[in-house]
Design an enzyme around this catalytic site. Structure first.
Site, PDB file in Angstrom:
ATOM      1  N   TYR A 127     -11.471   8.708   0.558  1.00 30.12           N
ATOM      2  CA  TYR A 127     -12.784   8.192   0.943  1.00 30.12           C
ATOM      3  C   TYR A 127     -13.577   9.268   1.702  1.00 30.12           C
ATOM      4  CZ  TYR A 127     -10.068   3.970   0.030  1.00 30.12           C
ATOM      5  OH  TYR A 127      -9.247   3.027  -0.540  1.00 30.12           O
ATOM      6  N   HIS A 224       2.145  -1.432  -4.794  1.00 26.35           N
ATOM      7  CA  HIS A 224       2.350  -1.906  -3.428  1.00 26.35           C
ATOM      8  C   HIS A 224       2.489  -3.428  -3.405  1.00 26.35           C
ATOM      9  CE1 HIS A 224       0.187   1.913  -1.696  1.00 26.35           C
ATOM     10  NE2 HIS A 224       1.228   2.192  -2.468  1.00 26.35           N
TER      11      HIS A 224
END
Length: 347
Positions: A127, A224
């Site tokens: 990001y 995940h």
């Protein structure tokens, strides 16, 4: 060991077997031998997570730098706020995964948690990497502050954070299970409407490098979710007294509130502002995804029986196998780097 307490994993235990005796409150020497582990799904998941290795430096942002100036002000605003959301969630996730790992008494699953935490750090780096390519340093800092001041963003972030805090403040098997529900919501629901925004831009040939990075993150998050749903189900199998009507009610109530918050966010950040995404379809997609995550957790009764994914185009981006091929460049996305030891013939 009392059922209302959690045992921390020991650094080592010469009296315990290498193969653990349980996910929580078990015994293990804490020496990891991948050929002698308790859970048959652990090693295949380990290989998949390693195969997903990537870094932001691999992605050339040159095209996006040009495209960014062509986006509308609304597109730029949504892009920035979504990045602000993702930065907060992955930051919290990194810390939470390290805290819960200390109470996983299986060395192979703990190893997976360490890889997961490393991947979350890479997500956060991505990001910063994207924003540093597109906006000034001051704008980047402002975007990373959105989570503190934007009311809609803050509401959903507080929902997750408080769910995690209930575990860190009182560490019991029950609070661990509940925190795992918030985790699956974070990684398996709260990202996905935002991901759809990037994928819709990419369908139009806009911000394709950013979309490629989001696809890498999306692929990681699916693994995940698989890890945490497996942990959740194994704890219940090994501790049947924890399987209660109260837990089931908590799961469905928490998912219902999560869906409300995600739909509110999706209308706020995307809504019907963009031609490629219909607000109603996005709402149905959120409900459809919630049903999917509940099923992965072992709850087969759908919270939203009639929900469907009407955004069929998004399947390409979400599918782990399909994401092996770069949608824009035909480049392998799931790979293992070669060196002199493994050679190209091993690929």
């Amino acid at each position: 060991m009392k059922t209302d307490s959690l045992q921390k994993r020991k650094l080592y235990d010469v009296t315990a077997p290498n193969k653990s005796t349980g996910m929580i409150n078990g015994r293990s020497s804490n020496v990891l031998n991948w050929d002698d582990v308790r859970y048959p799904w652990a090693y295949p998941l380990y290989k998949n997570m390693l195969g997903n290795f990537w870094t932001p430096f691999e992605i050339n942002m040159g095209a996006d730098i040009k495209t960014w100036q062509e986006l509308t002000k609304t597109e730029q605003d949504s892009f920035a706020k979504i990045i602000g959301l993702l930065a907060f969630l992955d930051s919290v996730q990194t810390d939470y995964s390290s805290k819960i790992a200390g109470y996983i008494t299986d060395s192979s699953v703990n190893a997976l948690m360490i890889i997961l935490a490393q991947q979350e750090v890479v997500h956060n780096h991505s990001y910063s990497y994207v924003l540093s390519s597109l906006v000034s340093k001051s704008e980047q800092e402002e975007i990373f502050e959105y989570w503190k001041t934007d009311a809609v963003l803050r509401e959903r972030n507080d929902f997750i954070a408080k769910g995690y805090e209930s575990f860190t403040e009182e560490m019991t098997p029950e609070t661990m299970l509940r925190s795992l529900i918030f985790d699956v919501i974070l990684e398996g629901l709260f990202f996905f409407a935002s991901f759809a925004f990037f994928y819709d831009l990419a369908r139009q040939g806009k911000m394709t490098a950013s979309s490629q990075m989001i696809n890498y993150i999306n692929r990681d998050e699916q693994l995940h979710v698989l890890l945490f749903t497996n942990i959740f189900k194994e704890i219940l199998v090994e501790n049947p007294t924890l399987v209660t009507a109260e837990l089931q009610e908590f799961v469905y109530d928490t998912f219902e509130e999560a869906v409300r918050l995600e739909i509110k966010w999706s209308h706020y950040i995307i809504g019907n502002k963009f031609d490629g995404i219909d607000g109603h379809d996005l709402e149905e997609y959120v409900k459809f995804t919630a049903n999917k995550r509940l099923a992965q957790l072992g709850f087969t009764e759908k919270l939203y029986p009639n929900a469907q994914n009407n955004m069929k185009w998004i399947r390409y981006f979400e599918d782990i196998d399909s994401s092996k091929q770069d949608f824009f460049e035909g480049k392998s996305r799931q790979y293992t780097k070669t060196d002199e030891d493994n050679g190209f013939d091993d690929l």
